[in-house]
Design a protein around this motif. Structure first.
Motif, PDB file in Angstrom:
ATOM      1  N   ASP A   1     -53.533 -48.438  27.306  1.00 13.29           N
ATOM      2  CA  ASP A   1     -53.314 -49.316  26.149  1.00 13.29           C
ATOM      3  C   ASP A   1     -53.971 -50.673  26.415  1.00 13.29           C
ATOM      4  O   ASP A   1     -54.598 -51.264  25.535  1.00 13.29           O
ATOM      5  CB  ASP A   1     -51.811 -49.556  25.909  1.00 13.29           C
ATOM      6  CG  ASP A   1     -51.056 -48.284  25.587  1.00 13.29           C
ATOM      7  OD1 ASP A   1     -51.651 -47.386  24.968  1.00 13.29           O
ATOM      8  OD2 ASP A   1     -49.864 -48.192  25.955  1.00 13.29           O
TER       9      ASP A   1
ATOM     10  N   LYS B   1     -57.946 -45.722  20.771  1.00 20.12           N
ATOM     11  CA  LYS B   1     -57.409 -45.240  22.041  1.00 20.12           C
ATOM     12  C   LYS B   1     -56.579 -43.975  21.817  1.00 20.12           C
ATOM     13  O   LYS B   1     -55.746 -43.933  20.915  1.00 20.12           O
ATOM     14  CB  LYS B   1     -56.560 -46.331  22.697  1.00 20.12           C
ATOM     15  CG  LYS B   1     -55.932 -45.918  24.022  1.00 20.12           C
ATOM     16  CD  LYS B   1     -54.457 -45.613  23.907  1.00 20.12           C
ATOM     17  CE  LYS B   1     -53.883 -45.028  25.177  1.00 20.12           C
ATOM     18  NZ  LYS B   1     -52.434 -44.763  25.077  1.00 20.12           N
TER      19      LYS B   1
ATOM     20  N   LYS C   1     -42.028 -47.384  25.963  1.00 24.10           N
ATOM     21  CA  LYS C   1     -43.357 -47.198  26.553  1.00 24.10           C
ATOM     22  C   LYS C   1     -44.459 -46.927  25.536  1.00 24.10           C
ATOM     23  O   LYS C   1     -45.590 -46.615  25.914  1.00 24.10           O
ATOM     24  CB  LYS C   1     -43.318 -46.115  27.613  1.00 24.10           C
ATOM     25  CG  LYS C   1     -43.023 -44.746  27.068  1.00 24.10           C
ATOM     26  CD  LYS C   1     -43.153 -43.703  28.168  1.00 24.10           C
ATOM     27  CE  LYS C   1     -42.968 -42.328  27.570  1.00 24.10           C
ATOM     28  NZ  LYS C   1     -43.485 -41.274  28.392  1.00 24.10           N
TER      29      LYS C   1
ATOM     30  N   GLY D   1     -49.281 -46.429  31.867  1.00 22.16           N
ATOM     31  CA  GLY D   1     -49.488 -46.789  30.460  1.00 22.16           C
ATOM     32  C   GLY D   1     -50.672 -47.732  30.268  1.00 22.16           C
ATOM     33  O   GLY D   1     -50.888 -48.274  29.184  1.00 22.16           O
TER      34      GLY D   1
HETATM   35 MG    MG Z   1     -48.800 -44.653  26.876  1.00 17.08          MG
END
Ligand code: MG
Ligand code: ADP
Ligand code: ASP
Length: 412
Positions: free
Chosen positions: A155, A7, A210, A152
């Motif tokens: 992820d 990722k 984060k 976010g």
């Molecule tokens: Mg992130």
């Protein structure tokens, strides 16, 4: 062929040139004999820009259209990554979430992944495709609308793909070379951890660190995904980065392993609320219905049958919370004298599984803050964390003071 999930976050795909650098890493894994699933974020800053446009257009926006807009950044990077790989003669194809289809709940802007069918992409691997590039952060609801997984969320896309495809590992490439004892941008003394327990990472993430989205850690823990955080800018050896793993795989650790912060908090107080059974439900029910994520709650000692009720929530949800409370008052469901919003607060937390067996962490934390003259407004605790709400202007000072107080710059 063993499958690897890689990722790349926003800074790692911020320009066509950076996409090229990321693609080279992917190329190396293909050369090592992997089939690779690449999950991409939007280019750095893009999602913020899109969110800004939505908020500029509509104050109480329709969450379905918010998702339609903010998911678009990932579509661009997925296509560009596939093109870049093709330019390197690596057979690659891109997928948007709905094409997989990555099925989610209908909770727009905070959807949960329900299912990832693997047959289509597996068939492509069998035909000779080497890299499947998937747009992170997005999916499709049962109603056929585009959803997003919360900020976010790429992820979480990555870990969910690793689980669904039974990948050898899930590597999260970002702009720092691993998980640190605190945000390295806030404290120069932050130390990289070689390993961190799932439970600790879960708390750190949910309290504001984060570097990984909370839900991604939850999924990795549940499905036993081998999860690694590493830099997309440095050369990583085999042991580089941070491995997020089970508690028993960690040999030594400090009582406190990390300090997290959340900058954009607000504290709201309803004054002179009737202290009667059902009042908490009457207040927090409408807030939940309005999509307000209430975090800390304090009810003051009642004085003449009236009490003050204080809660915290993300600062951008204050208008929503005010609206919900004003409407509940107009309907006669609750009564209060005033609604006071303090939008200049931040939350700072210390986390560590060692707290289960060590007393005195809270008092050490409060002492360290008091030595800096920082006033604590609200406190909450759980088995492995203590959080305080303080004035935002003291946030960085508090993080540094706590990092020092718990000796986090030194290994256990
Ligand atoms: Mg992130
Ligand atoms: P990406 O765009 O790659 O997903 P993020 O910005 O979401 O990257 O996450 C990486 C950032 O997380 C780092 O730049 C760092 O400032 C921040 N961060 C906060 N807490 C931590 C921590 N404990 N360890 C490492 N990074 C942290
Ligand atoms: N682009 C999305 C965000 O900025 C998702 C992600 O990067 O993980 O929140």
């Amino acid at each position: 062929m063993p499958i690897l999930v890689m990722k790349f976050g926003g800074t790692s795909v911020a320009t066509p040139d950076r996409i090229k650098r990321a693609a080279k890493r992917v190329g190396r894994e293909v050369a090592n004999g992997h089939d690779v699933i690449v999950i991409v974020s939007a280019m750095a800053g893009k999602t913020n820009e899109l969110v800004g446009w939505v908020e500029e257009t509509s104050k109480f926006f329709d969450a379905r259209e918010y998702d339609a807009v903010v998911s678009s950044g990932e579509n661009v990077t997925a296509g560009l990554m596939a093109l870049t790989l093709q330019e390197m003669d690596i057979p690659a194809r891109s997928w948007q979430g709905w094409q997989v289809p990555l099925r989610t709940t209908s909770a727009h802007s905070a959807a949960r992944i329900v299912e990832i069918p693997t047959d289509h992409i597996m068939a492509k691997f069998a035909e000779g495709m080497k890299v499947a590039v998937v747009a992170g952060f997005q999916g499709i609801s049962p109603e056929g609308r585009i959803t997003t997984l919360g900020r976010g969320g790429s992820d979480t896309t990555a870990v969910a793909f690793a689980a669904a495809f039974d990948a050898e590992r899930c590597d999260i490439y970002t702009d720092v070379d691993g998980v640190y004892t605190t945000d390295p941008r806030i404290s120069a003394k932050a130390r990289k951890l070689d390993r961190i327990a799932f439970e600790e990472m879960l708390e750190l993430a949910s309290l504001g660190a984060k570097v990984l989205q909370t839900r991604s850690v939850e999924l990795a823990m549940r499905y036993n995904v081998k999860l690694r955080v590493l830099s997309s800018f440095e050369d990583n050896g085999d042991e580089a980065g941070t491995l997020v793993c089970a508690e028993e795989d960690i040999v030594e650790s400090n009582v406190v392993s990390g300090v997290a912060y959340s900058r954009d908090e607000a504290k709201m107080t309803l004054t002179a609320v009737a202290d009667r059974p059902g009042i908490a439900a009457a207040i927090f029910g409408p807030l939940a219905d309005a999509g307000v994520n209430v975090d800390m709650i304090v009810q003051n000692i009642s004085d003449g049958g009236l009490t003050d009720m204080t809660f915290s929530c993300p600062v951008n949800q204050v208008p929503r919370a005010e609206k919900a409370m004003t409407e509940a008052k107009a309907k006669g469901e609750i009564d209060f004298a005033s609604l006071v919003a303090d939008t200049d607060v931040a939350k700072v937390s210390v986390v560590g599984i060692g707290m289960r067996s060590h007393a005195g962490v809270a008092s050490q934390m409060f002492k360290a803050l008091s030595a800096e003259g920082i006033n604590i407004k609200v406190i909450t605790t759980s088995e492995i964390k203590i959080s305080v709400l303080i004035d935002r202007k003291y946030m960085e000072l508090a993080v540094q003071a706590l990092h020092d107080a718990f000796g986090l710059d030194r290994a256990a």
